[in-house]
Write a protein that holds these residues in place. Structure first.
Motif, PDB file in Angstrom:
ATOM      1  N   VAL A  32     -80.924  38.175  -7.112  1.00 52.48           N
ATOM      2  CA  VAL A  32     -81.637  39.312  -6.539  1.00 52.48           C
ATOM      3  C   VAL A  32     -83.000  38.844  -6.036  1.00 52.48           C
ATOM      4  O   VAL A  32     -83.760  38.214  -6.786  1.00 52.48           O
ATOM      5  CB  VAL A  32     -81.825  40.442  -7.574  1.00 52.48           C
ATOM      6  N   SER A  66     -86.314  45.826  -9.346  1.00 47.10           N
ATOM      7  CA  SER A  66     -85.551  46.344  -8.210  1.00 47.10           C
ATOM      8  C   SER A  66     -85.556  45.277  -7.130  1.00 47.10           C
ATOM      9  O   SER A  66     -86.449  44.417  -7.101  1.00 47.10           O
ATOM     10  CB  SER A  66     -86.175  47.627  -7.664  1.00 47.10           C
ATOM     11  N   THR A  68     -83.006  43.276  -3.699  1.00 45.78           N
ATOM     12  CA  THR A  68     -81.864  43.175  -2.793  1.00 45.78           C
ATOM     13  C   THR A  68     -81.045  41.934  -3.140  1.00 45.78           C
ATOM     14  O   THR A  68     -81.609  40.849  -3.328  1.00 45.78           O
ATOM     15  CB  THR A  68     -82.351  43.063  -1.333  1.00 45.78           C
ATOM     16  N   SER A  70     -79.199  38.673  -2.730  1.00 44.07           N
ATOM     17  CA  SER A  70     -79.253  37.633  -1.689  1.00 44.07           C
ATOM     18  C   SER A  70     -78.151  36.590  -1.845  1.00 44.07           C
ATOM     19  O   SER A  70     -77.913  35.803  -0.925  1.00 44.07           O
ATOM     20  CB  SER A  70     -80.612  36.936  -1.709  1.00 44.07           C
ATOM     21  N   GLY A  82     -77.165  42.049   0.421  1.00 44.34           N
ATOM     22  CA  GLY A  82     -77.802  43.176   1.097  1.00 44.34           C
ATOM     23  C   GLY A  82     -77.830  44.459   0.303  1.00 44.34           C
ATOM     24  O   GLY A  82     -78.571  45.388   0.657  1.00 44.34           O
ATOM     25  N   ASP A  83     -77.042  44.535  -0.788  1.00 41.78           N
ATOM     26  CA  ASP A  83     -77.068  45.742  -1.621  1.00 41.78           C
ATOM     27  C   ASP A  83     -78.424  45.900  -2.303  1.00 41.78           C
ATOM     28  O   ASP A  83     -78.990  44.930  -2.828  1.00 41.78           O
ATOM     29  CB  ASP A  83     -75.982  45.681  -2.697  1.00 41.78           C
ATOM     30  N   LYS A  84     -78.937  47.129  -2.318  1.00 41.81           N
ATOM     31  CA  LYS A  84     -80.172  47.459  -3.025  1.00 41.81           C
ATOM     32  C   LYS A  84     -79.827  47.830  -4.465  1.00 41.81           C
ATOM     33  O   LYS A  84     -78.941  48.675  -4.696  1.00 41.81           O
ATOM     34  CB  LYS A  84     -80.903  48.622  -2.354  1.00 41.81           C
ATOM     35  N   LYS A 107     -76.647  50.491  -8.491  1.00 41.17           N
ATOM     36  CA  LYS A 107     -76.912  50.639  -7.059  1.00 41.17           C
ATOM     37  C   LYS A 107     -77.996  51.685  -6.821  1.00 41.17           C
ATOM     38  O   LYS A 107     -77.992  52.752  -7.443  1.00 41.17           O
ATOM     39  CB  LYS A 107     -75.639  51.023  -6.315  1.00 41.17           C
ATOM     40  N   ASP A 110     -79.248  55.323  -0.965  1.00 39.24           N
ATOM     41  CA  ASP A 110     -79.989  55.264   0.301  1.00 39.24           C
ATOM     42  C   ASP A 110     -81.172  56.232   0.260  1.00 39.24           C
ATOM     43  O   ASP A 110     -81.063  57.352  -0.255  1.00 39.24           O
ATOM     44  CB  ASP A 110     -79.075  55.633   1.471  1.00 39.24           C
ATOM     45  N   LEU A 114     -87.674  51.230  -3.214  1.00 38.69           N
ATOM     46  CA  LEU A 114     -87.401  50.204  -4.222  1.00 38.69           C
ATOM     47  C   LEU A 114     -88.554  50.039  -5.216  1.00 38.69           C
ATOM     48  O   LEU A 114     -88.322  49.746  -6.394  1.00 38.69           O
ATOM     49  CB  LEU A 114     -87.102  48.863  -3.555  1.00 38.69           C
TER      50      LEU A 114
END
Length: 332
Positions: A32, A66, A68, A70, A82-84, A107, A110, A114
């Motif tokens: 992450v 928190s 993303t 990678s 790419g998932d947050k 997850k 949207d 973050l």
């Protein structure tokens, strides 16, 4: 990549920022890219070797992050680059990249920021477990929250209100009282600074009794401990539940005759162990928290952000009990 490291036992002043090798994911892991790492009370203890867990040095403090994804390791399903996400990592969060077991990820929906999301997991996760699983909370009850302007305290105010309760926020200053009121508290008690002598302890107990009303507090949510715990216990209702969350003011010695006289319970709340033992129940709680957030019933308060090279300042401020809401270290 840069990381905050604890290389010796001590306070926040012993922490250093150094370049270390970037990680690669193992099987069932992801990497992450950290956006933010929220600071919590265990971070003040773990660097002093005073916490339940003592990672080998050098290590990075920081228990919740928190960011993303990678990189994805072998055998990982359901997650992609790419998932947050948010995750509880125990320690290791104060660095630019972190390896996290995929099973520990949640997850981020949207539209959720973050930085603010980094302040959700440990505080609200602790509180939803405490109020629902350990406190058996019911609509219409009265909840007394000690330390109500910190991250965990505000989560208790918001969640207790979301569950239909009357909430009394106990804090140390008028400023903190205003923060608790904005979070939804129905009334505020301003208590003095410990240590308490016998007369002060009785006076604080009367403050709590006056605020909660003649029937007492159905739930006491004690984040503070020390000299504050016994006066709060004296204000509890018949068959009330006293929830033990933490001890920044010290570990209280409680007069157990009060539990007999009130027919009440003292119950421990250890969210980390609950999450490890019952991951599916914990995941349901986190999903519920995001639903409450998106419904406008909770909103984690990030009062200050710090860059990575000032992470020690955030830990020091929390250690001195000067924080309102959550302090967050960002990697931008």
């Amino acid at each position: 990549m840069k990381a905050v490291l604890s290389k010796e036992v001590g306070g926040p002043e012993t922490l250093v920022v150094e370049d270390i090798e970037a990680p690669t994911p193992g099987a069932e892991d992801v990497v992450v890219d950290v956006a933010a790492c929220a600071i919590n009370y265990p971070d003040t203890l773990i660097i002093k070797d005073m916490y339940q867990f003592k990672p080998p040095r050098p290590f990075s403090p920081g228990g919740e992050i928190s960011g993303t994804i990678s990189a994805v390791g072998e055998g990982v399903s359901g997650w992609q680059v790419g998932d947050k996400v948010i995750a509880g990592v125990g320690s290791g969060g104060l660095r630019e990249q972190v390896v996290v077991p995929a099973a520990k990820l949640f997850k981020v929906p949207d539209g959720v920021d973050l930085v603010q999301a980094s302040a959700l997991l440990m505080t609200y996760g602790t509180t939803i477990h405490g109020l629902k699983d350990r406190g058996d909370i019911k609509a219409g009850e009265t909840v007394l929250v000690l330390g109500a302007a910190g991250g965990v305290g505000l989560s208790a105010v918001e969640l207790a209100k979301a569950y239909g309760c009357r909430v009394i926020a106990a804090v140390s200053t008028e400023e903190k009282g205003e923060v608790a009121k904005k979070a939804g508290a129905d009334d505020v008690v301003i208590y003095p600074r410990a240590p308490f002598d016998k007369d002060t302890s009785k006076s604080v107990a009367q403050q709590f009794k006056d605020a909660v009303g003649k029937d007492g507090a159905d739930i006491v949510y004690d984040i503070v401990g020390g000299d504050y715990s016994e006066p709060a216990l004296r204000s509890i209702a018949w068959e009330g539940r006293f929830l033990v969350i933490g001890f920044p003011a010290g570990i209280a010695k409680m007069p157990l005759n009060l539990t007999l006289l009130k027919s009440c319970d003292i119950r421990g709340v250890f969210w980390g162990a609950f999450a490890a033992r019952f991951p599916e129940r914990n995941a349901a709680h986190i999903a519920e928290l995001f639903e409450l957030w998106q419904a406008g019933k909770i909103s984690p308060l990030v009062s200050e952000t710090y860059p990575l090279d000032r992470a020690h300042e955030a830990i020091a401020k929390l250690d001195s009990r000067g924080a309102v809401g959550k302090l967050v270290v960002t990697m931008a």
